[in-house]
Design an enzyme around this catalytic site. Structure first.
Site, PDB file in Angstrom:
ATOM      1  N   GLY A  53     -34.471   4.136  52.942  1.00  0.00           N
ATOM      2  CA  GLY A  53     -34.398   3.956  51.503  1.00  0.00           C
ATOM      3  C   GLY A  53     -32.984   3.666  51.049  1.00  0.00           C
ATOM      4  CB  CYS A  54     -31.654   1.846  48.128  1.00  0.00           C
ATOM      5  SG  CYS A  54     -32.682   2.517  46.808  1.00  0.00           S
ATOM      6  CG  PHE A  55     -30.797   6.936  45.693  1.00  0.00           C
ATOM      7  CD1 PHE A  55     -29.514   6.781  45.181  1.00  0.00           C
ATOM      8  CD2 PHE A  55     -31.856   6.956  44.800  1.00  0.00           C
ATOM      9  CE1 PHE A  55     -29.293   6.643  43.820  1.00  0.00           C
ATOM     10  CE2 PHE A  55     -31.652   6.819  43.435  1.00  0.00           C
ATOM     11  CZ  PHE A  55     -30.367   6.659  42.936  1.00  0.00           C
ATOM     12  CB  ALA A  56     -32.185   7.512  52.306  1.00  0.00           C
TER      13      ALA A  56
END
Length: 347
Positions: free
Chosen positions: A156-159
């Site tokens: 994921g992007c935040f991750a």
């Protein structure tokens, strides 16, 4: 149907001989969203890949530029509702939870590699599906496994931004207290479908947080931290924010650490010494330094025993499409930077 004519050949990760160059054939599923648009934009200039089809049931037969206006005049291809099962690699750009359903209903050739950009297979408990074993595709953590994988769960992007900020500390077993995380993402992070909080009139000159303390990316972040520091039992306290901009993630993290800043910087530089897309600095950084690129820049600052880590990425590139192409490069034995030499615009 696509206007390009290609020949399909089975490829493995030794495909590129210096005498004969065989192009990787690519299919994109869920072709009308932001992530698919970024994949197309980057793959158009990839020297070792060719786009075979872009699948969209809602736009079948229409030019790609109907959904991706930036492609007008650049690519002569139409959306299709027909899947070619023999392509070398498929990118799944479907909504979260929809990749499993698609793979249950559509079969691909035994040699086809699959890169899922949703969250269906990111956690270890979900990684095995119908005989397929998905590898978590964060190259800076799992590069060796990615090179030998056939199925990838793209992070994921935040991750991505948060893991890259924390992994050197986990590797050095220096995470011993809670980590406080505040990260702001652009409106493209919510996807192309409209909702109350994505309308311009709501988003413009506005800011808000959402899913505080229980964002879905926390699972994969904790999983990766524990992969390197399995005795970390403290909390990752995460507050995600919606920003008044289209793309990018600006993440700040702080935690208590007694080691000197010099020692910490050395740990980060050593961890990322062979990672082409991560840069470490002790200067102030801003999001425009990475937007439109596959880069992650990490800034380190220390005051007394409190360490501040700032991590910036483009949510659509390093947080999605660019990282997926980086994974594809590794899976096919290419230099991982191939097709990803992208420069930001600072103004």
């Amino acid at each position: 149907m696509p206007l390009l004519s290609v020949t399909h050949k089975k490829l493995d990760n030794t495909i590129l001989s210096k005498k004969t160059k065989i192009m990787i054939t690519i299919g994109i599923i869920g072709g009308s969203g932001y992530t698919a648009g970024e994949l197309i934009r980057i793959l158009m200039f990839h020297p070792d890949a060719t786009l075979d089809f872009v699948y969209s049931t809602t736009n079948d037969g229409k030019p790609l530029s109907v959904a991706h206006h930036d492609l007008l005049g650049d690519i002569a291809m139409n959306f299709t509702d027909t899947v070619n099962p023999n392509v070398n690699v498929v990118f799944l750009c479907l909504g979260h939870g929809k990749s499993k359903t698609f793979l249950e209903q559509n079969q691909f050739a035994s040699h086809t590699k699959i890169i899922d950009l949703g969250n269906d297979f990111r956690l270890t408990k979900d990684a095995a599906f119908k005989g397929k074993a998905f590898v978590y595709g964060l190259p800076e953590l799992n590069k060796a496994a990615i090179k030998n994988a056939q199925f990838i769960a793209n992070p994921g992007c935040f991750a991505t931004a948060i893991q890259l900020a924390l992994l050197p500390l986990a590797q050095a077993r220096m995470l011993n207290t809670d980590v406080h995380i505040n990260a702001t993402t652009g409106s493209t992070g919510a996807g192309v479908s409209l909702s109350e909080t994505t309308h311009f009139s709501w988003r413009s000159n506005n800011m808000s947080h959402y899913k505080a303390f229980n964002h879905q990316h926390l699972g994969e972040i904790n999983q990766s931290v524990n992969q390197l520091q399995n005795d970390y039992k403290n909390e990752l306290i995460f507050v995600p924010n919606r920003g008044d901009f289209a793309r990018g993630i600006f993440a700040t993290l702080y935690t208590n650490i007694t080691e000197s800043l010099e020692d910490i910087v050395s740990k980060y530089e050593d961890f990322y010494k062979d990672q082409a897309f991560v840069t470490i600095t002790t200067t102030d950084i801003n999001m425009k330094q990475v937007v439109q690129t596959n880069k992650c820049i990490i800034s380190l600052l220390k005051k007394e025993n409190r360490l501040l880590i700032t991590s910036v990425i483009d949510n659509l590139v390093k947080g999605a499409a660019g990282q997926a192409i980086q994974n594809m490069n590794l899976m096919f034995g290419l230099e991982e930077t191939t097709g990803l030499h992208l420069k930001p615009s600072g103004f």
